[in-house]
Design an enzyme around this catalytic site. Structure first.
Site, mmCIF file in Angstrom:
data_model
loop_
_atom_site.group_PDB
_atom_site.id
_atom_site.type_symbol
_atom_site.label_atom_id
_atom_site.label_comp_id
_atom_site.label_asym_id
_atom_site.label_seq_id
_atom_site.Cartn_x
_atom_site.Cartn_y
_atom_site.Cartn_z
ATOM 1 N N ALA A 1 0.870 -1.185 0.000
ATOM 2 C CA ALA A 1 0.000 0.000 0.000
ATOM 3 C C ALA A 1 0.900 1.226 0.000
ATOM 4 C CB ALA A 1 -0.881 0.003 1.248
ATOM 5 N N LYS B 1 6.199 -0.144 7.809
ATOM 6 C CA LYS B 1 5.775 1.120 7.204
ATOM 7 C C LYS B 1 7.013 1.996 7.053
ATOM 8 C CE LYS B 1 2.069 4.501 7.994
ATOM 9 N NZ LYS B 1 0.859 4.737 8.796
ATOM 10 N N ASP C 1 -8.744 8.440 14.031
ATOM 11 C CA ASP C 1 -8.778 8.319 12.566
ATOM 12 C C ASP C 1 -9.402 6.973 12.209
ATOM 13 O OD1 ASP C 1 -8.376 9.019 9.946
ATOM 14 O OD2 ASP C 1 -6.252 8.533 9.907
HETATM 15 N N1 LIG Z 1 -0.194 -4.403 10.370
HETATM 16 C C1 LIG Z 1 -0.720 -4.497 9.173
HETATM 17 N N2 LIG Z 1 -1.165 -5.680 8.714
HETATM 18 C C2 LIG Z 1 -1.703 -5.787 7.478
HETATM 19 N N3 LIG Z 1 -1.827 -4.759 6.624
HETATM 20 C C3 LIG Z 1 -1.402 -3.554 7.013
HETATM 21 C C4 LIG Z 1 -0.825 -3.360 8.307
HETATM 22 N N4 LIG Z 1 -0.482 -2.062 8.422
HETATM 23 C C5 LIG Z 1 -0.830 -1.476 7.257
HETATM 24 N N5 LIG Z 1 -1.383 -2.351 6.409
HETATM 25 C C6 LIG Z 1 -1.886 -2.063 5.048
HETATM 26 O O1 LIG Z 1 -1.326 -0.849 4.581
HETATM 27 C C7 LIG Z 1 -2.328 0.169 4.437
HETATM 28 C C8 LIG Z 1 -1.800 1.523 4.877
HETATM 29 O O2 LIG Z 1 -1.397 1.492 6.238
HETATM 30 P P1 LIG Z 1 -1.671 2.690 7.238
HETATM 31 O O3 LIG Z 1 -0.921 2.426 8.482
HETATM 32 O O4 LIG Z 1 -3.148 2.901 7.377
HETATM 33 O O5 LIG Z 1 -0.974 3.877 6.487
HETATM 34 P P2 LIG Z 1 -1.508 5.250 5.884
HETATM 35 O O6 LIG Z 1 -0.918 6.268 6.759
HETATM 36 O O7 LIG Z 1 -0.935 5.237 4.527
HETATM 37 O O8 LIG Z 1 -3.009 5.248 5.908
HETATM 38 C C9 LIG Z 1 -3.508 -0.334 5.248
HETATM 39 O O9 LIG Z 1 -4.723 0.136 4.781
HETATM 40 C C10 LIG Z 1 -3.376 -1.843 5.109
HETATM 41 O O10 LIG Z 1 -3.937 -2.279 3.905
#
Ligand SMILES: Nc1ncnc2c1ncn2[C@@H]1O[C@H](COP(=O)(O)OP(=O)(O)O)[C@@H](O)[C@H]1O
Ligand SMILES: [Mg+2]
Length: 522
Positions: free
Chosen positions: A133, A157, A292
């Site tokens: 993502a 991330k 959020d």
């Molecule tokens: N711990 C996790 N396990 C599985 N998928 C994850 C996890 N963390 C993030 N993702 C995937 O990555 C995407 C973006 O992560 P997120 O932390 O929400 O970042 P952003 O700040 O870009 O919204 C999530 O919507 C999910 O699909």
């Protein structure tokens, strides 16, 4: 300064190439000077016939902001929350702005991890995947780590490379642009453009330190470890730094996927009401809540637990606000308006000279119509919004934290209603509020007194007091939409302003404008 001008030039080019100004000018009847400015710019629009008129204006605006990169995406998102500045129409168009950008490469990701965590830690990572993502500030990869002998799936991330530097350069140039506009168009002063841009800069800079997310996740996890059906993923600190955040990979389904959840025999009606209850409990019991809570940030894992991710925006409530919140919501549920009014007075949130019966009557005018409505339309978040509007008339200052809570509550209720349109917010909320009020003994008066003499000590990670302090500060800015006077940021802002004034006085402003005009058009 020359560098700022150069970046301003690049921003001007981006703007001129995009569709944004065209759409913006529809919402704000521009001043003559600005109109001329737009017209010069529109010469360059008409050269491009890329505009697809089959696409809605909303989408075109989103697309063009997106094409201009992180700074503009953040600006758009920020303005979406500020209808007071740009008007309801435009801000609701911006609400749909997607936070998406093409991912950066796996090899760049590896370089960042290596640099931040060190060669050895990097080498211990297994099966680092391509990005799963990508958003404007960061992207997520999947990998495995060896956690004391157990192989664990993790999400990693990673902040975009050089994002901080680029963002700050662009935002400083935008601040210069805001300053030029304010200097030229006197009426624009009321929009407080410089303050808005500065606020965005402060908030976004904090978002760009992933240790802040990690610390928040830790605290959240600690608070909720005994909450059945709710699970905060574990953070791996050895694999976490300013640019890298590592946490448990969630095996599950996004809460968006009602049908898939049902096919896995998960009771989605229960998930809906549990979500509301967990959220309320975190707010009134812990005074620390995820702010959020949109569908993209909530999963249901394979054992049916609700799992939140993305801990960038968290809200805090102090002791008094927690109590206040529980009392008013519970008061409304019981239709005891006098009690709600008394709570406002006791908490010192309404001036003493407001007659309690007048306030109670105003509250009744909010509460009663709600009880006439069908269950589907009842919303605690909307009720609070109306409450704040009314108390505003009684000169009550709404606290930023409560505003943030109210906004999140609307979102949480929305997510729950998508799972089950018949979710009864009152029936669901009542037991959480009732239990909590029963358990806490402090009457609101005495809390108020203790709060006046001593400020609340918040639980935080000893290693990161500074990060958390700054984070809390940013959250307050974010919720209130302004920079409090006497804060460091306020002084920094004033310094920036005098810098720009000095710059203006030194420079022949006409020449400057000419340069910018010319540069914008080409
Ligand atoms: N711990 C996790 N396990 C599985 N998928 C994850 C996890 N963390 C993030 N993702 C995937 O990555 C995407 C973006 O992560 P997120 O932390 O929400 O970042 P952003 O700040 O870009 O919204 C999530 O919507 C999910 O699909
Ligand atoms: Mg997210």
């Amino acid at each position: 300064m020359i560098k700022k001008l150069f970046i301003l030039f690049k921003i001007g080019r981006k703007l001129a190439k995009s569709d944004a100004l065209n759409i913006l000018s529809k919402f704000h009847k521009p001043q003559t000077l600005v109109k001329v400015f737009f017209q010069i710019l529109s010469v360059s629009f008409s050269k491009k016939n890329e505009t697809d008129f089959n696409v809605s204006e909303e989408e075109r605006l989103s697309n063009s902001l997106q094409s201009m990169g992180t700074t503009f995406i953040k600006l758009g998102q920020f303005l979406a929350t500020r209808p007071d500045i740009i008007g309801e129409g435009l801000s609701s168009q911006l609400e749909t702005l997607q936070d998406k950008l093409p991912p950066f490469s796996l090899s760049e990701a590896k370089t960042i991890i290596k640099k931040d965590l060190g060669e050895e830690t990097f080498n211990s990572l297994l099966n680092l995947s391509e990005p799963v993502a990508a958003a404007s500030i960061a992207q997520v990869h999947k990998a495995q780590i060896n956690d004391n002998g157990t192989i664990k799936d993790v999400a990693i991330k990673i902040l975009r490379p050089n994002i901080k530097k680029k963002f700050n350069e662009e935002i400083d140039s935008l601040m210069l642009l805001a300053f030029i506009v304010e200097s030229l168009v006197k009426k624009s002063k009321r929009l407080k453009l410089i303050e808005v841009v500065f606020l965005l800069k402060e908030i976004t800079n904090l978002e760009m330190d992933l240790r802040f997310d990690a610390a928040a996740a830790n605290e959240y996890s600690e608070n909720t470890k005994n909450d059945v059906g709710f699970h905060v993923p574990q953070i791996y600190w050895n694999f976490t730094s300013e640019n890298v955040l590592t946490l448990d990979w969630i095996e599950g389904v996004s809460i968006r996927e009602t049908e898939i959840l049902q096919s896995k025999n998960i009771d989605t009606d229960k998930v809906a009401s549990d979500l509301i209850q967990h959220f309320l409990r975190h707010a009134v019991r812990d005074g620390f809540f995820h702010a959020d809570m949109h569908q993209g940030n909530i999963f249901v894992n394979n054992i049916g637990q609700i799992v939140p991710i993305d801990f960038r925006i968290m809200g805090r409530l102090d002791k008094l606000s927690k109590r206040f919140l529980a009392e008013i919501l519970f008061g409304f549920i019981q239709r005891d308006y006098k009690k709600v009014a008394e709570v406002h007075l006791a908490a010192g949130l309404v001036p003493n000279n407001v007659p309690v019966d007048d306030l109670a009557q105003a509250l009744r005018s909010i509460g009663e119509p709600i009880f006439g409505q069908s269950v589907k339309n009842i919303s605690g978040g909307k009720l609070l919004k109306q409450l704040f509007d009314v108390t505003d008339k009684f000169n009550m200052q709404t606290q930023p934290q409560l505003l943030m809570l109210q906004k999140t509550m609307v979102v949480v209720e929305g997510v729950a209603r998508k799972l089950n349109p018949n979710t009864n917010i009152w029936e669901t909320s009542r037991p959480v509020l009732e239990n909590w009020l029963k358990e806490t003994k402090d009457p609101i008066n005495s809390i108020n007194d203790t709060l006046k003499s001593s400020s609340e000590i918040i639980k935080r990670l000893p290693e990161f007091p500074e990060v958390m302090d700054k984070a809390n500060q940013a959250l307050t800015y974010m919720a209130s939409g302004q920079i409090p006077q006497n804060s460091n940021s306020y002084f920094a802002l004033n310094e920036k302003k005098s810098e720009m004034i000095a710059f203006r006085n030194q420079t022949f402003i006409g020449l400057l404008l000419l340069v910018i005009f010319v540069l914008l058009v080409f």
